[in-house]
Scaffold this motif. Structure first.
Motif, PDB file in Angstrom:
ATOM      1  N   PHE A 243      70.589  69.093   8.316  1.00 22.16           N
ATOM      2  CA  PHE A 243      71.558  69.461   9.394  1.00 22.16           C
ATOM      3  C   PHE A 243      71.893  71.051   9.706  1.00 22.16           C
ATOM      4  CE2 PHE A 243      75.935  70.419   7.196  1.00 22.16           C
ATOM      5  CZ  PHE A 243      75.509  70.576   5.988  1.00 22.16           C
ATOM      6  N   ALA A 304      70.441  60.570   5.871  1.00 21.06           N
ATOM      7  CA  ALA A 304      71.152  61.947   4.942  1.00 21.06           C
ATOM      8  C   ALA A 304      71.773  62.694   5.726  1.00 21.06           C
ATOM      9  CB  ALA A 304      69.626  62.670   4.449  1.00 21.06           C
ATOM     10  N   ARG A 307      75.188  60.975   6.546  1.00 22.75           N
ATOM     11  CA  ARG A 307      75.971  60.863   5.243  1.00 22.75           C
ATOM     12  C   ARG A 307      76.713  62.240   5.039  1.00 22.75           C
ATOM     13  NH1 ARG A 307      72.375  58.117   2.094  1.00 22.75           N
ATOM     14  NH2 ARG A 307      71.141  60.365   1.831  1.00 22.75           N
ATOM     15  N   ARG A 308      75.821  63.323   5.323  1.00 20.94           N
ATOM     16  CA  ARG A 308      76.447  64.554   4.814  1.00 20.94           C
ATOM     17  C   ARG A 308      77.616  64.973   6.162  1.00 20.94           C
ATOM     18  NH1 ARG A 308      78.993  67.962   4.357  1.00 20.94           N
ATOM     19  NH2 ARG A 308      78.709  70.132   3.581  1.00 20.94           N
ATOM     20  N   VAL A 309      77.259  64.540   7.274  1.00 21.82           N
ATOM     21  CA  VAL A 309      78.017  65.290   8.321  1.00 21.82           C
ATOM     22  C   VAL A 309      79.191  64.159   8.677  1.00 21.82           C
ATOM     23  CG1 VAL A 309      78.110  65.687  10.769  1.00 21.82           C
ATOM     24  CG2 VAL A 309      76.133  66.330   9.427  1.00 21.82           C
ATOM     25  N   ARG A 310      78.966  62.679   8.697  1.00 27.21           N
ATOM     26  CA  ARG A 310      80.133  61.868   9.000  1.00 27.21           C
ATOM     27  C   ARG A 310      80.736  61.134   7.729  1.00 27.21           C
ATOM     28  NH1 ARG A 310      81.226  60.611  14.117  1.00 27.21           N
ATOM     29  NH2 ARG A 310      81.573  58.556  13.796  1.00 27.21           N
ATOM     30  N   GLY A 311      79.887  61.015   6.766  1.00 24.12           N
ATOM     31  CA  GLY A 311      80.256  60.177   5.573  1.00 24.12           C
ATOM     32  C   GLY A 311      80.731  58.708   5.977  1.00 24.12           C
ATOM     33  N   ARG A 312      81.045  57.865   4.741  1.00 22.11           N
ATOM     34  CA  ARG A 312      81.440  56.637   5.014  1.00 22.11           C
ATOM     35  C   ARG A 312      82.717  56.464   5.231  1.00 22.11           C
ATOM     36  NH1 ARG A 312      78.616  55.086  -0.768  1.00 22.11           N
ATOM     37  NH2 ARG A 312      78.745  57.356  -1.254  1.00 22.11           N
ATOM     38  N   LEU A 315      86.173  55.983   2.947  1.00 22.25           N
ATOM     39  CA  LEU A 315      86.006  56.436   1.590  1.00 22.25           C
ATOM     40  C   LEU A 315      86.721  57.665   1.250  1.00 22.25           C
ATOM     41  CD1 LEU A 315      84.426  55.951  -1.151  1.00 22.25           C
ATOM     42  CD2 LEU A 315      82.577  56.918  -0.102  1.00 22.25           C
ATOM     43  N   SER A 319      83.713  64.105  -3.348  1.00 21.83           N
ATOM     44  CA  SER A 319      83.062  64.968  -2.528  1.00 21.83           C
ATOM     45  C   SER A 319      83.343  64.781  -0.980  1.00 21.83           C
ATOM     46  CB  SER A 319      81.533  65.152  -2.508  1.00 21.83           C
ATOM     47  OG  SER A 319      80.920  63.865  -2.273  1.00 21.83           O
ATOM     48  N   ARG A 320      84.427  63.862  -0.983  1.00 22.01           N
ATOM     49  CA  ARG A 320      84.756  63.799   0.587  1.00 22.01           C
ATOM     50  C   ARG A 320      86.232  63.369   0.519  1.00 22.01           C
ATOM     51  NH1 ARG A 320      85.654  59.418   4.661  1.00 22.01           N
ATOM     52  NH2 ARG A 320      84.699  59.974   6.583  1.00 22.01           N
ATOM     53  N   LEU A 321      87.107  64.507   1.094  1.00 23.82           N
ATOM     54  CA  LEU A 321      88.587  64.295   1.254  1.00 23.82           C
ATOM     55  C   LEU A 321      88.739  64.926   2.739  1.00 23.82           C
ATOM     56  CD1 LEU A 321      91.392  63.092   0.175  1.00 23.82           C
ATOM     57  CD2 LEU A 321      91.621  65.510  -0.646  1.00 23.82           C
ATOM     58  N   PRO A 322      88.400  63.921   3.552  1.00 24.25           N
ATOM     59  CA  PRO A 322      88.628  64.765   5.125  1.00 24.25           C
ATOM     60  C   PRO A 322      90.156  64.940   5.334  1.00 24.25           C
ATOM     61  CG  PRO A 322      87.855  62.536   5.107  1.00 24.25           C
ATOM     62  CD  PRO A 322      88.232  62.538   3.769  1.00 24.25           C
ATOM     63  N   TRP A 326      90.147  63.837  10.446  1.00 28.46           N
ATOM     64  CA  TRP A 326      88.876  63.962  10.376  1.00 28.46           C
ATOM     65  C   TRP A 326      88.096  62.757   9.655  1.00 28.46           C
ATOM     66  CZ3 TRP A 326      85.506  67.350  12.584  1.00 28.46           C
ATOM     67  CH2 TRP A 326      86.047  68.312  13.412  1.00 28.46           C
TER      68      TRP A 326
ATOM     69  N   GLU B 258      85.868  68.744   3.888  1.00 29.32           N
ATOM     70  CA  GLU B 258      86.989  68.334   4.506  1.00 29.32           C
ATOM     71  C   GLU B 258      86.873  67.801   5.994  1.00 29.32           C
ATOM     72  OE1 GLU B 258      89.938  71.576   2.831  1.00 29.32           O
ATOM     73  OE2 GLU B 258      88.162  72.349   3.364  1.00 29.32           O
ATOM     74  N   GLY B 260      84.915  65.293   6.873  1.00 26.45           N
ATOM     75  CA  GLY B 260      84.343  63.847   6.920  1.00 26.45           C
ATOM     76  C   GLY B 260      82.992  63.548   6.266  1.00 26.45           C
TER      77      GLY B 260
END
Lengths: 566, 336
Positions: A243, A304, A307-312, A315, A319-322, A326, B258, B260
Motif C-alpha cells: 500500500f 495484505a 489487513r494493513r489499511v482497514r483491519g478486521r 478487533l 497493533s490495532r487501536l483505531p 475509524w 490508529e 483502523g
C-alpha cells in the motif's frame, strides 16, 4: 537466443552474479550495470568473478542510481545501447535487476518472445487514469522539479514541492509529448528500443526527464507509446506492490505461489531465499507454453493491503487501536440487546435462545457479576464473570464478547440496574439490534413485595438512568436498529413485540417460534404505580397502566421504529 | 505534541541515558566477546538471576531464529547459570551484585549495553522466560523480518506478552533443564485483554490474561502490563523507559495503527508459570526487588498458597503463530 538482458545491480552482488550466470548459461547476452555507489574494489572483484563469461557478459559505464532519480534511466540507456551495438541480431531486450529471478526455464521465455517478434511488453498507462501514485504526486511528477533526493533530503524535497505548488510553477512538457507511467521492468523489441534511443528529440527529452520524479517509471513508458507498433501493456516481470508503493519481497515459503503464477521472472526476491535461488539454478519450473497469469496470486497481496489499511472490524489488539470513528465497525458482528424482556417473563433467556438459535446471555453488565449464558463463570476467550475486571474497561469487555462469540449470534439483556458504560456505544453501533420495554424495571420492584414507599428512591434512580439511555437511543448519532415500547404498549400485544425482536435478531429463521414464554404475574401493578405517584414519584416511562386489572384486549398499537439515519 | 511536552520528554530521555552511564559501573565483565559481533548481527539483551534451568533452551531457541550474539547481565546467580553462559561462544556476560530495583529492574544496565554495543543493530530485549514469535517465524528467520522492517523504514516492532500456563496446578509437571517449556506451559487466554493509550508516551497499555483473571480480579488496575516493544533497530540515543513496555523517543512506541489498519506485530510467549515458579515467587517476595513493591509477587504468593489452577475450559492450546493471528492476538499486517 533471440533476446538479451540488461541487468541493473546495486546490492546483494553475490546473488546478482548468480542470476547473471544463469541468464548467460542459458545463452542470453547480458549487459550489467553496477551502481556507482558500489566501491571500486568490490566492483572489480565482481567483474572478475564473471570473467569466464566475457563473451556474453558485458559491463557498461556506471551511473549513480538513486531511487527516484535520473541515474536509473541513464544506466538503462547505457546498458541498452551497449547491448544493441554488440549484439545487433537480437529480437528483444529484457530489463531486469539483480534481485529479479527467472522462475521458468529461459528457453520458455525465448520461445514466448520469438513467437511475438514485434510486441513490446511494457506497462504504460495514462497518468491521469491510474491510482498508483503514492504520496500525492501523480501529474506533478511531470510538472514540478525535483532536484532533492526523496530518501536522503526528505525535508528539502517536501519544502521544495510545497514552494512550487504555492508559486504555481509548472514545467512545460516537450512538444508533442504525452506522459505515461508503468512498471520500471519491461521487455521491448529491439526495433522499438533502437527507435527510442535514437529519437531525434532525445536531447530535449532527456533534459526534461532529469528533473522528473521517478523517471524510470515514465521515460521508456512514454517513449514506447511514440515508437512501438504493438504494445502489450503489462510487465513480464511479476512484481507486487504494497500500500505504500514498495515492492513485496518473496521468500522461500512463496515458492508454490510463484510457480502457480506462471511468471517468467519475479521480483523482488529476498537475497537469503535459498530455495528460490536453488529452483532457478535447477533450471526453473517448466510451464510449457502457458502465458504468465500473475492475477492468480493477487488475492494474497490484496488481502495484505486490506489487513494493513482497514483491519478486521471489531478487533482491538496490540497493533490495532483505531481512533474514534475509524474503527470500521465498533463490533465484529451483529448482536441483540434486550431490555426489560427478561424482567417480564419467566425463563426468558432460555426461551429466546431456543427460538432464535442465538447465544443468549443474561445481564452481562449486572453490578454483581457477568451473567454469561447458561450461568457460566468463565466464557469464550477465557472472559471472567468478575464485575471489577469487566468494569475496568467496559467497552473492551463488550467488543471482546462479540469478537470471541463470532460464529454465533450474541444476545444479552440490559437495563437501568446495569453498568451504563456502553449505553452510547451500543446506540451508535449499526451491529446492535436493540429492543426496549421502558419502565419494565417496575416489575421486579413490584415482585419484591416491599412497600412502594420504600422503593420510591430506587425507582426514581432507575427511571432517570433509563431516560438517559433512551436519550442516547433517540439521539441523531444512534445508528443501531432500535425499537422501544413502553411497558403499557408491550402488555397490549406482547407476542407481536417478541416476534419483531426475533426477526430483528435472528432474521430468516425457519419455522414458527415456540409458544411465547409465560409472563410473570402482574397483579396489582397499576395500583403499585399509582401508590408511587401518590408519593410524588411519577413513573412516566411505563406508559399508562390502568389501576384496575386490564380490560379485554384492544388491537395492538404499532410499535415505533427509530430508523438509523443515513 | 506541544513543544513543552516534547522538551520534557527529551530531558527525561537524557536523564535515563545519563543514569545508564552511571549504572554501567555496577557491571563487571565476565566474558567479553563483543568483538565477534558482525555489523548485521541481531543481538539479544537480557538480564537474569538464577535461570540456569531455562538457559539451554533459551539460547537454542534464539540461535535457531538467527540471533548472532547474546549480551547478558547476571544479577547474582548462584545456580551455575553464569558459568554455563560464560562458556558459550556467542555470549558476552557481565555480572553485578547491585540492586535490580535500583537499576530500575535492569533497564539501566541494558540501556547501557545497548548503547555501547547495539548501535545500528536490531536489538531484541527479552527475559529468559520470553520466546518471541512473529509472522512466518516457522518458515522465515528473524533476519527476514528485520530486513523487511528496514526496507519499510520501521524502527521498532511490538510483541505483546502472552502468558502461558500448564493444565493442572502450576509445578505439577516437572521441568527438566533443556526441555521446551512450551511442552508443559502450552495454554493461554485467547480473548480477555483490555487496552488503552498512554497519553504521555504514546504506547498502548495492555492488561488481561490469566494473571489479571486469577490474581488481580478485584484490583484490575494493578494487573501487570502486557504491552512490549522488544525488537528495536537501536540507536545510541534511544532509551527504554520502563521494562520494554515503552521507549523514548516516543515515536518508537507507535507500533499500533490508529486509522483502523493492523500493523505487523509479534508475540512474546511468556513461560513463567512452570515448575519452580512457586519457590521463585517466595524468593522474590523476600528480596523485594520487583516493581511496585513486588505487588505482583505478593499477589502470587497469596494465591499460590491455594495451589491455583490457571487453566479454564476456554483456555486455548498453543499451536503456532497462525493460530494467534486468527484469534486476533497478533497480525501479519502487510508483510506477506
Amino acid at each position: 537466443m533471440s533476446f538479451g538482458v540488461v541487468i541493473l545491480v546495486h546490492n546483494a552482488l553475490d546473488r546478482a552474479a548468480q542470476v547473471i550466470r544463469h541468464w548467460a548459461d542459458a545463452g542470453c547476452p547480458v549487459v550489467v550495470h553496477v551502481d556507482r555507489a558500489v566501491r571500486r574494489a568490490r566492483f572489480d572483484r565482481f567483474r572478475a568473478e564473471l570473467g569466464d563469461l566475457s563473451d556474453r557478459v558485458l559491463f557498461c559505464s556506471r551511473h549513480r542510481c538513486e531511487w527516484g532519480g535520473w541515474g536509473i534511466v541513464a544506466a538503462t540507456q547505457s546498458g541498452a545501447e551497449l547491448l544493441l551495438e554488440r549484439f545487433p541480431g537480437l529480437g528483444h531486450v529484457y530489463l531486469a535487476s539483480g534481485s529479479c529471478v527467472p522462475l521458468r526455464p529461459v528457453a520458455e521465455l525465448d520461445a514466448f518472445l520469438a513467437g511475438r517478434p514485434r510486441t513490446d511488453f511494457i506497462e504504460s498507462a495514462r497518468v491521469t487514469q491510474v491510482p498508483w501514485t503514492v504520496g500525492g504526486l501523480s501529474e506533478e511528477r511531470f510538472t514540478l522539479r525535483f532536484p532533492f533526493s526523496w530518501k536522503r533530503r526528505r525535508w528539502l524535497f517536501d519544502r521544495y514541492v510545497a514552494l512550487q505548488r504555492r508559486l504555481g510553477v509548472r514545467r512545460r512538457l516537450p512538444a508533442g509529448f504525452e506522459p505515461y507511467m508503468g512498471s520500471q521492468w519491461w521487455c521491448l523489441s529491439a526495433a522499438t528500443l533502437r527507435a527510442i534511443l535514437s529519437d531525434p528529440q532525445r536531447p530535449e527529452i532527456d533534459r526534461y526527464f532529469r528533473r522528473v520524479w521517478i523517471p524510470d517509471e515514465s521515460y521508456f513508458q512514454s517513449l514506447a507509446r511514440r515508437w512501438a507498433t504493438h504494445i502489450e501493456s503489462r510487465s513480464l516481470t511479476m512484481c507486487k506492490f504494497d500500500f505504500q508503493g514498495k515492492p513485496h519481497l518473496f521468500y522461500d515459503d512463496h515458492l508454490p505461489l510463484l510457480r502457480r503464477s506462471g511468471c517468467f521472472v519475479a521480483r523482488k526476491i529476498w537475497p537469503r531465499a535459498q530455495a528460490i535461488y536453488d529452483e532457478m539454478a535447477a533450471g526453473g519450473h517448466p510451464a510449457g507454453e502457458a502465458a504468465p497469469s500473475p492475477a492468480r496470486i493477487d488475492r494474497v497481496f490484496a488481502e495484505a493491503t486490506e489487513r494493513r489499511v482497514r483491519g478486521r472490524s471489531g478487533l482491538y489488539m496490540q497493533s490495532r487501536l483505531p481512533n474514534p470513528g475509524w474503527e470500521n465497525g465498533f463490533t465484529a458482528a451483529p448482536y441483540g440487546v434486550l431490555e426489560g424482556f427478561a424482567e417480564l417473563h419467566d425463563g426468558f433467556t432460555e426461551w429466546f435462545a431456543r427460538a432464535s438459535g442465538a447465544t443468549v446471555h443474561g445481564h452481562i453488565f449486572a453490578p454483581e457479576r457477568v451473567e454469561f449464558a447458561d450461568g457460566a463463570t468463565v466464557w469464550r476467550g477465557a472472559m471472567s464473570d468478575n464485575a471489577a475486571l469487566r468494569d475496568h474497561q467496559g467497552r473492551r469487555f463488550l467488543t471482546n464478547l462479540i469478537w470471541n462469540g463470532r460464529g454465533a449470534r450474541q444476545v444479552f439483556q440490559f437495563g437501568p440496574r446495569d453498568s451504563q458504560r456502553v449505553s452510547w456505544d451500543i446506540a451508535k453501533d449499526p451491529n446492535a439490534r436493540i429492543g426496549v420495554i421502558s419502565g419494565a424495571w417496575a416489575v421486579p420492584l413490584l415482585r419484591s413485595g416491599r412497600p412502594a414507599a420504600r422503593l420510591c428512591d430506587l425507582a426514581a434512580r432507575l427511571q432517570q438512568v433509563e431516560a438517559d439511555h433512551l436519550a442516547a437511543l433517540r439521539s441523531p448519532h444512534a445508528k443501531a436498529r432500535i425499537r422501544v415500547w413502553t411497558l403499557a404498549e408491550f402488555l397490549e400485544a406482547p407476542a407481536e413485540a417478541l416476534a419483531l425482536m426475533l426477526s430483528d435478531i435472528a432474521p430468516g429463521r425457519a419455522g414458527a417460534p415456540p409458544p411465547p414464554p409465560a409472563m410473570v404475574p402482574l397483579d396489582g401493578l397499576g395500583r403499585f404505580l399509582q401508590e408511587m405517584r401518590n408519593l410524588g414519584m411519577h413513573p412516566y416511562l411505563t406508559g399508562d397502566i390502568p389501576i384496575e386489572p386490564p380490560a379485554p384486549r384492544r388491537p395492538a398499537p404499532r410499535p415505533y421504529l427509530v430508523r438509523p439515519h443515513a | 505534541m506541544k513543544a513543552w511536552q516534547a522538551y520534557r520528554l527529551r530531558l527525561q530521555r537524557r536523564r535515563w541515558r545519563l543514569r545508564a552511564l552511571r549504572k554501567r559501573r555496577e557491571l563487571s565483565v565476565v566474558a567479553d566477546r563483543t568483538e565477534k559481533i558482525r555489523p548485521a548481527d541481531i543481538l539479544v539483551l537480557t538480564t537474569l538471576r538464577n535461570e540456569n534451568a531455562r538457559l539451554p533452551h533459551f539460547l537454542d531457541y534464539y540461535r535457531g531464529l538467527g540471533v548472532g550474539h547474546f549480551l547478558v547481565v547476571d544479577n547474582g546467580s548462584t545456580d551455575g547459570g553464569a558459568e554455563y553462559l560464560a562458556a558459550q561462544e556467542d555470549v558476552s556476560l557481565w555480572r553485578t551484585e547491585a540492586s535490580y530495583k535500583r537499576a530500575r529492574f535492569g533497564v539501566d544496565w541494558l540501556n547501557w549495553l545497548a548503547r555501547r554495543h547495539g548501535h545500528g543493530h536490531w536489538c531484541l530485549t527479552v527475559d529468559p522466560d520470553e520466546l518471541l514469535v512473529y509472522p512466518f517465524c516457522d518458515t522465515r528467520p528473524l533476519r527476514a523480518l528485520t530486513d523487511w522492517l528496514d526496507a519499510s523504514s520501521i524502527r521498532s516492532f511490538g510483541a505483546m506478552l502472552l502468558d502461558l500456563y500448564p493444565k493442572g496446578p502450576i509445578g505439577a509437571q516437572p521441568y527438566a533443564r533443556g526441555d521446551d517449556p512450551l511442552d508443559i506451559a502450552c495454554w493461554f487466554d485467547p480473548g480477555n485483554y483490555s487496552l488503552s493509550r498512554n497519553a504521555t508516551y504514546g504506547n498502548l497499555w495492555i492488561q488481561g490474561g490469566p494473571r489479571a483473571r486469577s490474581f488481580f480480579a478485584d484490583d484490575p488496575e494493578r494487573a501487570p502490563a502486557l504491552n512490549k516493544i522488544p525488537l528495536v533497530k537501536w540507536d545510541r540515543r534511544f532509551a527504554y523507559v520502563s521494562s520494554t513496555h515503552m521507549l523514548l523517543p516516543r515515536g518508537l512506541n507507535l507500533v499500533y495503527d490508529e486509522w483502523g489498519g493492523e500493523k505487523t506485530c509479534g508475540m512474546l510467549l511468556h513461560t513463567k508459570f512452570l515448575d519452580g515458579f512457586s519457590d521463585k515467587a517466595h524468593e522474590e517476595l523476600q528480596r523485594r526487588q520487583h516493581y511496585a513493591a513486588s505487588a505482583e509477587y505478593k499477589a502470587y504468593a497469596a494465591a499460590l498458597e491455594a495451589e491455583p489452577e490457571l487453566w479454564c475450559r476456554w483456555s486455548e492450546r498453543y499451536i503456532n503463530w497462525r493460530q494467534l493471528e486468527v484469534l486476533g492476538l497478533m497480525s501479519r499486517g502487510n508483510w506477506t
